[in-house]
Design an enzyme around this catalytic site. Structure first.
Site, PDB file in Angstrom:
ATOM      1  N   SER A 227      70.629   5.401  36.614  1.00 37.61           N
ATOM      2  CA  SER A 227      69.229   5.130  35.973  1.00 37.61           C
ATOM      3  C   SER A 227      69.404   5.168  34.533  1.00 37.61           C
ATOM      4  CB  SER A 227      68.601   6.581  36.248  1.00 37.61           C
ATOM      5  OG  SER A 227      67.464   6.796  35.354  1.00 37.61           O
ATOM      6  N   TYR A 240      68.819  16.257  35.846  1.00 35.85           N
ATOM      7  CA  TYR A 240      68.774  14.924  36.517  1.00 35.85           C
ATOM      8  C   TYR A 240      69.641  13.652  35.613  1.00 35.85           C
ATOM      9  CZ  TYR A 240      67.103  10.540  38.218  1.00 35.85           C
ATOM     10  OH  TYR A 240      66.861   9.176  38.712  1.00 35.85           O
TER      11      TYR A 240
HETATM   12  P1  NAD Z   1      62.529   7.893  46.757  1.00 40.26           P
HETATM   13  O1  NAD Z   1      61.951   9.238  46.708  1.00 40.26           O
HETATM   14  O2  NAD Z   1      61.693   6.883  47.559  1.00 40.26           O
HETATM   15  O3  NAD Z   1      64.179   8.073  47.345  1.00 40.26           O
HETATM   16  C1  NAD Z   1      64.721   9.045  47.348  1.00 40.26           C
HETATM   17  C2  NAD Z   1      65.404   9.465  48.435  1.00 40.26           C
HETATM   18  O4  NAD Z   1      66.396  10.350  48.323  1.00 40.26           O
HETATM   19  C3  NAD Z   1      64.390  10.179  49.488  1.00 40.26           C
HETATM   20  O5  NAD Z   1      63.589   9.107  50.155  1.00 40.26           O
HETATM   21  C4  NAD Z   1      65.038  10.990  50.426  1.00 40.26           C
HETATM   22  O6  NAD Z   1      65.485  10.273  51.635  1.00 40.26           O
HETATM   23  C5  NAD Z   1      66.472  11.243  49.901  1.00 40.26           C
HETATM   24  N1  NAD Z   1      66.985  12.529  49.396  1.00 40.26           N
HETATM   25  C6  NAD Z   1      66.533  13.278  48.444  1.00 40.26           C
HETATM   26  N2  NAD Z   1      67.193  14.425  48.688  1.00 40.26           N
HETATM   27  C7  NAD Z   1      67.893  14.379  49.899  1.00 40.26           C
HETATM   28  C8  NAD Z   1      68.994  15.137  50.382  1.00 40.26           C
HETATM   29  N3  NAD Z   1      69.108  16.305  50.133  1.00 40.26           N
HETATM   30  N4  NAD Z   1      69.470  14.848  51.761  1.00 40.26           N
HETATM   31  C9  NAD Z   1      69.196  13.521  52.140  1.00 40.26           C
HETATM   32  N5  NAD Z   1      68.299  12.460  51.449  1.00 40.26           N
HETATM   33  C10 NAD Z   1      67.851  13.032  50.385  1.00 40.26           C
HETATM   34  O7  NAD Z   1      62.657   7.482  45.398  1.00 40.26           O
HETATM   35  P2  NAD Z   1      63.553   6.306  44.521  1.00 40.26           P
HETATM   36  O8  NAD Z   1      62.985   6.398  43.340  1.00 40.26           O
HETATM   37  O9  NAD Z   1      63.749   5.255  45.248  1.00 40.26           O
HETATM   38  O10 NAD Z   1      65.080   6.832  44.598  1.00 40.26           O
HETATM   39  C11 NAD Z   1      66.144   6.383  44.897  1.00 40.26           C
HETATM   40  C12 NAD Z   1      67.413   6.493  43.711  1.00 40.26           C
HETATM   41  O11 NAD Z   1      66.581   5.880  42.548  1.00 40.26           O
HETATM   42  C13 NAD Z   1      67.707   7.713  43.138  1.00 40.26           C
HETATM   43  O12 NAD Z   1      68.880   8.021  43.268  1.00 40.26           O
HETATM   44  C14 NAD Z   1      66.947   7.867  41.911  1.00 40.26           C
HETATM   45  O13 NAD Z   1      67.594   8.832  41.191  1.00 40.26           O
HETATM   46  C15 NAD Z   1      67.145   6.598  41.449  1.00 40.26           C
HETATM   47  N6  NAD Z   1      66.011   6.286  40.374  1.00 40.26           N
HETATM   48  C16 NAD Z   1      64.830   6.158  40.467  1.00 40.26           C
HETATM   49  C17 NAD Z   1      64.091   5.590  39.487  1.00 40.26           C
HETATM   50  C18 NAD Z   1      62.400   5.870  39.720  1.00 40.26           C
HETATM   51  O14 NAD Z   1      61.756   5.717  38.591  1.00 40.26           O
HETATM   52  N7  NAD Z   1      61.843   5.769  40.747  1.00 40.26           N
HETATM   53  C19 NAD Z   1      64.576   5.460  38.174  1.00 40.26           C
HETATM   54  C20 NAD Z   1      65.803   5.490  38.179  1.00 40.26           C
HETATM   55  C21 NAD Z   1      66.835   5.880  39.227  1.00 40.26           C
END
Ligand code: NAD
Ligand code: MG
Length: 335
Positions: A227, A240
């Site tokens: 991120s 985080y």
């Molecule tokens: P999202 O909620 O769609 O995806 C996160 C997923 O993590 C969930 O769908 C869930 O299945 C999984 N998860 C969480 N806890 C879990 C557990 N204990 N066991 C199994 N699965 C678990 O959101 P996203 O934004 O697509 O997140 C995906 C990645 O992107 C993450 O690593 C997040 O840190 C990173 N990210 C997101 C953003 C943003 O702005 N959305 C920015 C930077 C990084």
């Protein structure tokens, strides 16, 4: 003094703009704080500013882990737009958090590029996962659904074993699942919440990677979702952001270890992306309407806008890229 320099530079650039406008009839160009616009009749060209919904977004809250299907607006994971070109033909991928958000966009793209795909997610996300499974099958590929909690070491081992046996091998591992809980003060972070963040975002990658490694052949690719928070942490994401910095170190160290085995390790560093993570505690409610507004593209990104990066990093054509972090942050942040 500095101001004067700016003014004279602006005037000079205006002069250049006028010359260019005279030479090239259609575009009008004025530089430094003004606008540049060119008419185009090419329908294949999309202005990134207008491609997707812009702030303000409606306030909304879901209990963790949230569902993409309940978001307003519903995120674009490339369901209607992603077109494959056989770039991952016959490959076998495991994607954690593949039910929604960035992981779902990668899952759809991988299947349309010719890969069989296993997705992991929490049991509460079955509804989202079912849609992804259907999309993978529609692409003519094998879909494997493996629900379970990756904060459990034993489950992580079983997850990899099941993915390998049901896919008949493994050559793409996407460590994408993540947990993000906004807390305005360190004093508000409970031990349980801190533990969930560390276990999901750091421990799980260790457990899953260690279990997967014996199965990964030369040519395999490991991708971690880090991120912009790794580089410029927000005050409300104290725990985080530390895990996302750890993900960068995971990529940088592991790529050195696995390079000699012919296994590449890279990371994707998203900026503000419209996903369930953000509407189930990842952001303060008050900040949500303006999510992504402070980037040069002035909006949140959509998961679909990252899919091609995940494809590129898994593709054999990126064979000299390892230990790299690829950004997609609307012009803000690092790297
Ligand atoms: P999202 O909620 O769609 O995806 C996160 C997923 O993590 C969930 O769908 C869930 O299945 C999984 N998860 C969480 N806890 C879990 C557990 N204990 N066991 C199994 N699965 C678990 O959101 P996203 O934004 O697509 O997140 C995906 C990645 O992107 C993450 O690593 C997040 O840190 C990173 N990210 C997101 C953003 C943003 O702005 N959305 C920015 C930077 C990084
Ligand atoms: Mg989800």
């Amino acid at each position: 003094m500095k101001k004067e320099n700016n003014v004279s530079r602006r005037n000079a650039l205006k002069g250049i703009g006028a010359t260019v406008a005279t030479l090239v009839a259609s575009p009008s160009l004025t530089a430094m704080g003004s606008s540049y616009s060119a008419n185009t009749s090419n329908p294949g060209l999309k202005n990134p500013l207008d491609k997707y919904p812009k702030p303000p977004y409606p306030k909304q809250q879901q209990p963790h882990p949230g569902l993409a299907s309940q978001m307003d607006p519903i995120p674009d994971h490339g369901e209607k737009s992603y077109k494959g070109n056989g770039r991952l033909q016959g490959r076998k991928a495991l994607i954690t958090g593949g039910d929604s958000g960035i992981g779902r966009a990668a899952a759809i793209a991988y299947a349309r590029e010719g890969a069989d795909v296993a997705i992991n997610y929490l049991p509460a996300e079955e509804e989202d996962a079912k849609q992804v499974v259907a999309l993978i099958k529609e692409a003519g590929r094998k879909a494997v659904a493996l629900p379970g909690d990756i904060t459990d070491a034993a489950f992580c081992k079983t997850l990899v074993e099941n993915a390998v046996s049901q896919l008949g091998g493994l050559d793409i591992l996407v460590n994408n699942a993540g947990y993000q809980k906004s807390n305005l003060s360190i004093m508000d972070i409970s031990d349980d919440s801190f533990d969930a963040t560390m276990k999901t975002n750091i421990y799980a990658l260790f457990w899953i990677t260690r279990a997967a490694l014996p199965h990964l052949p030369p040519g395999a690719s490991i991708i971690a979702t880090t991120s912009v928070q790794a580089y410029d942490p927000s005050e409300n994401l104290f725990d985080y952001s530390q895990t996302k910095a750890a993900n960068v170190a995971y990529v940088k160290s592991l790529s050195k270890q696995l390079g000699p085995k012919g296994i590449r390790v890279n990371g994707v560093s998203p900026g503000p992306i419209w996903t369930p993570l953000q509407v189930c505690g990842g952001q303060e409610q008050e900040s949500l309407p303006e999510f992504g507004a402070d980037t040069p593209l002035a909006r949140a990104g959509q998961p679909a806008e990252l899919a091609s990066i995940f494809v590129q990093l898994a593709d054999n054509s990126a064979s000299y890229s390892t230990g790299q972090i690829y950004g997609a942050a609307g012009g803000g942040g690092q790297p």
